[in-house]
Scaffold this motif. Sequence first.
Motif, PDB file in Angstrom:
ATOM      1  N   LYS A  84       0.837  -1.199   0.000  1.00  0.00           N
ATOM      2  CA  LYS A  84       0.000   0.000   0.000  1.00  0.00           C
ATOM      3  C   LYS A  84       0.874   1.252   0.000  1.00  0.00           C
ATOM      4  O   LYS A  84       2.077   1.194   0.235  1.00  0.00           O
ATOM      5  N   GLU A  85       0.217   2.385  -0.273  1.00  0.00           N
ATOM      6  CA  GLU A  85       0.934   3.665  -0.200  1.00  0.00           C
ATOM      7  C   GLU A  85       1.214   3.991   1.270  1.00  0.00           C
ATOM      8  O   GLU A  85       0.316   3.943   2.116  1.00  0.00           O
ATOM      9  N   ILE A  86       2.449   4.327   1.549  1.00  0.00           N
ATOM     10  CA  ILE A  86       2.911   4.504   2.922  1.00  0.00           C
ATOM     11  C   ILE A  86       3.195   5.987   3.165  1.00  0.00           C
ATOM     12  O   ILE A  86       3.749   6.679   2.306  1.00  0.00           O
ATOM     13  N   VAL A  87       2.830   6.468   4.344  1.00  0.00           N
ATOM     14  CA  VAL A  87       3.038   7.860   4.728  1.00  0.00           C
ATOM     15  C   VAL A  87       4.076   7.891   5.840  1.00  0.00           C
ATOM     16  O   VAL A  87       3.929   7.217   6.865  1.00  0.00           O
ATOM     17  N   ILE A  88       5.123   8.681   5.625  1.00  0.00           N
ATOM     18  CA  ILE A  88       6.197   8.824   6.609  1.00  0.00           C
ATOM     19  C   ILE A  88       6.284  10.290   7.000  1.00  0.00           C
ATOM     20  O   ILE A  88       6.386  11.172   6.138  1.00  0.00           O
ATOM     21  N   GLY A 107       8.197  17.914   6.931  1.00  0.00           N
ATOM     22  CA  GLY A 107       7.417  17.517   5.775  1.00  0.00           C
ATOM     23  C   GLY A 107       6.806  16.147   5.937  1.00  0.00           C
ATOM     24  O   GLY A 107       6.963  15.472   6.957  1.00  0.00           O
ATOM     25  N   VAL A 108       6.105  15.710   4.896  1.00  0.00           N
ATOM     26  CA  VAL A 108       5.449  14.405   4.839  1.00  0.00           C
ATOM     27  C   VAL A 108       5.847  13.744   3.529  1.00  0.00           C
ATOM     28  O   VAL A 108       5.792  14.386   2.458  1.00  0.00           O
ATOM     29  N   LEU A 109       6.229  12.473   3.618  1.00  0.00           N
ATOM     30  CA  LEU A 109       6.697  11.726   2.453  1.00  0.00           C
ATOM     31  C   LEU A 109       5.718  10.596   2.161  1.00  0.00           C
ATOM     32  O   LEU A 109       5.331   9.849   3.066  1.00  0.00           O
ATOM     33  N   TYR A 110       5.334  10.476   0.897  1.00  0.00           N
ATOM     34  CA  TYR A 110       4.427   9.415   0.447  1.00  0.00           C
ATOM     35  C   TYR A 110       5.208   8.501  -0.500  1.00  0.00           C
ATOM     36  O   TYR A 110       5.782   8.982  -1.492  1.00  0.00           O
ATOM     37  N   LEU A 111       5.227   7.207  -0.193  1.00  0.00           N
ATOM     38  CA  LEU A 111       5.980   6.267  -1.023  1.00  0.00           C
ATOM     39  C   LEU A 111       5.245   4.944  -1.098  1.00  0.00           C
ATOM     40  O   LEU A 111       4.260   4.693  -0.396  1.00  0.00           O
ATOM     41  N   VAL A 162      11.523  14.972  -4.525  1.00  0.00           N
ATOM     42  CA  VAL A 162      11.011  13.664  -4.981  1.00  0.00           C
ATOM     43  C   VAL A 162      11.936  13.067  -6.023  1.00  0.00           C
ATOM     44  O   VAL A 162      12.242  11.865  -5.996  1.00  0.00           O
ATOM     45  N   HIS A 163      12.401  13.899  -6.949  1.00  0.00           N
ATOM     46  CA  HIS A 163      13.300  13.394  -8.002  1.00  0.00           C
ATOM     47  C   HIS A 163      14.615  12.893  -7.401  1.00  0.00           C
ATOM     48  O   HIS A 163      15.125  11.828  -7.795  1.00  0.00           O
ATOM     49  N   SER A 164      15.162  13.607  -6.434  1.00  0.00           N
ATOM     50  CA  SER A 164      16.427  13.192  -5.820  1.00  0.00           C
ATOM     51  C   SER A 164      16.250  11.906  -5.012  1.00  0.00           C
ATOM     52  O   SER A 164      17.129  11.022  -5.027  1.00  0.00           O
ATOM     53  N   ILE A 165      15.126  11.766  -4.317  1.00  0.00           N
ATOM     54  CA  ILE A 165      14.886  10.553  -3.540  1.00  0.00           C
ATOM     55  C   ILE A 165      14.720   9.348  -4.458  1.00  0.00           C
ATOM     56  O   ILE A 165      15.233   8.245  -4.180  1.00  0.00           O
ATOM     57  N   ASN A 166      14.009   9.514  -5.560  1.00  0.00           N
ATOM     58  CA  ASN A 166      13.783   8.385  -6.476  1.00  0.00           C
ATOM     59  C   ASN A 166      15.076   7.895  -7.114  1.00  0.00           C
ATOM     60  O   ASN A 166      15.217   6.703  -7.424  1.00  0.00           O
ATOM     61  N   GLN A 167      16.018   8.790  -7.350  1.00  0.00           N
ATOM     62  CA  GLN A 167      17.290   8.358  -7.927  1.00  0.00           C
ATOM     63  C   GLN A 167      18.033   7.392  -7.008  1.00  0.00           C
ATOM     64  O   GLN A 167      18.705   6.464  -7.488  1.00  0.00           O
ATOM     65  N   ALA A 168      17.917   7.571  -5.684  1.00  0.00           N
ATOM     66  CA  ALA A 168      18.614   6.697  -4.737  1.00  0.00           C
ATOM     67  C   ALA A 168      17.766   5.500  -4.312  1.00  0.00           C
ATOM     68  O   ALA A 168      18.297   4.440  -3.984  1.00  0.00           O
ATOM     69  N   SER A 169      16.434   5.659  -4.303  1.00  0.00           N
ATOM     70  CA  SER A 169      15.575   4.589  -3.790  1.00  0.00           C
ATOM     71  C   SER A 169      15.171   3.577  -4.843  1.00  0.00           C
ATOM     72  O   SER A 169      14.504   2.590  -4.507  1.00  0.00           O
ATOM     73  N   ASP A 170      15.538   3.788  -6.105  1.00  0.00           N
ATOM     74  CA  ASP A 170      15.224   2.783  -7.120  1.00  0.00           C
ATOM     75  C   ASP A 170      15.928   1.462  -6.829  1.00  0.00           C
ATOM     76  O   ASP A 170      15.386   0.379  -7.103  1.00  0.00           O
ATOM     77  N   ALA A 171      17.131   1.524  -6.274  1.00  0.00           N
ATOM     78  CA  ALA A 171      17.855   0.286  -5.940  1.00  0.00           C
ATOM     79  C   ALA A 171      17.232  -0.439  -4.754  1.00  0.00           C
ATOM     80  O   ALA A 171      17.537  -1.614  -4.514  1.00  0.00           O
ATOM     81  N   ILE A 174      11.776   0.945  -3.915  1.00  0.00           N
ATOM     82  CA  ILE A 174      10.821   1.882  -3.331  1.00  0.00           C
ATOM     83  C   ILE A 174      10.651   3.066  -4.281  1.00  0.00           C
ATOM     84  O   ILE A 174      11.630   3.572  -4.825  1.00  0.00           O
ATOM     85  N   ARG A 175       9.422   3.479  -4.467  1.00  0.00           N
ATOM     86  CA  ARG A 175       9.110   4.611  -5.341  1.00  0.00           C
ATOM     87  C   ARG A 175       8.487   5.723  -4.515  1.00  0.00           C
ATOM     88  O   ARG A 175       7.452   5.540  -3.862  1.00  0.00           O
ATOM     89  N   CYS A 176       9.120   6.910  -4.532  1.00  0.00           N
ATOM     90  CA  CYS A 176       8.589   8.075  -3.828  1.00  0.00           C
ATOM     91  C   CYS A 176       7.542   8.740  -4.719  1.00  0.00           C
ATOM     92  O   CYS A 176       7.841   9.144  -5.846  1.00  0.00           O
ATOM     93  N   LEU A 177       6.333   8.828  -4.228  1.00  0.00           N
ATOM     94  CA  LEU A 177       5.239   9.390  -5.019  1.00  0.00           C
ATOM     95  C   LEU A 177       5.191  10.920  -4.926  1.00  0.00           C
ATOM     96  O   LEU A 177       5.091  11.601  -5.940  1.00  0.00           O
ATOM     97  N   ARG A 178       5.285  11.457  -3.744  1.00  0.00           N
ATOM     98  CA  ARG A 178       5.255  12.925  -3.583  1.00  0.00           C
ATOM     99  C   ARG A 178       5.798  13.285  -2.218  1.00  0.00           C
ATOM    100  O   ARG A 178       5.817  12.460  -1.294  1.00  0.00           O
TER     101      ARG A 178
END
Length: 351
Positions: A84-88, A107-111, A162-171, A174-178
């Motif tokens: 599911k979509e997770i809120v951190i 802030g709030v992170l959705y992934l 979001v773009h910077s997080i996705n570059q590191a979390s692809d490995a 995990i996908r950062c949505l917003r």
Amino acid sequence: MLRSLYRSGGGVVQNTWRTVPRVWMTPAQQRWASRLPMNTVVLFVPQQEAWVVERMGRFHRILEPGLNLLIPILDRIRYVQSLKEIVIDIPEQSAVSLDNVTLQIDGVLYLRILDAFKASYGVQDPEYAVTQLAQTTMRSELGKLTLDKVFRERESLNSNIVHSINQASDAWGIRCLRYEIKDIQVPPRVKDSMQMQVEAERKKRATVLDSEGTREADINVAEGRKQAQILASEGEKAEQINKATGVAQAILAKAEAKSKAICLLSEALTEQNGNAAASLTVAEQYVSAFSNLAKKSNTVLLPSNTGDVSGMVTQAMTIYSTLSKPRLKVENIKTKKEPSEEPPVQATSVQ
């Protein structure tokens, strides 16, 4: 036997799963279980969850939602991942902007987990890793902007994080949505200076608008005066033209009347007793002029023979006769030059 095993397996899974918290939950909920689901041969995986199974300590497969069968002792459920979509909630931290202003920001992170295998074996603690990555990325992006741009470009700031997080979390699978910034706090002195700046900007706008209104009003007044002068000059021009036209027409009318009067007078003079009529007219004009001598001025110049009206009339007629003789001579010369229409008469001698 199978029914009893099914019931016992389901009851074991249900009882053990109550003690296992879901992954990626909020702090109010438990995140990890004190123990993972036990291998009861028959397992029921809930929807939107992925159970990672290891066989003899090595990754075997990921159980899909629904009914699954495992081998006892050999197979073991090692990880449980929520799809599911997770809120951190990103905790508050300090960051320095480009113009050296210290900010307190959270802030709030959705992934969402896209690959349960990478999320299980790619990183030790996915939530902690993503939280730290979001904090460092947020500090890095804030250091590229000034304080004014931080408030104006929050959307671009969120998209860059979001773009910077996705570059590191692809490995990590995990996908950062917003990412959304909840609150930005500035020091009290900076807040006061910002308030003064806002007030100064508003005063500036008011002054500029007032000056623009005054300028437009002056322009409108000048345009009105200009149009009024143009219309007045055009009216005066039309009036002068009308007056000149009237005077010209009056002069033409007088000239035509005088011309007709002269023609009638010349025709009358050529008739019988024309000289007598002219003498009478001259005498009348003499008497009329003599009666108006002392009306406009006290100084009067009188001729020596004031009472000799007949002499004055005779003198006027003599002047008229003298002026008319050259005209008669010219007319006689013209008549002599014109050829006669009658045939010439031949002279005959008489004996």
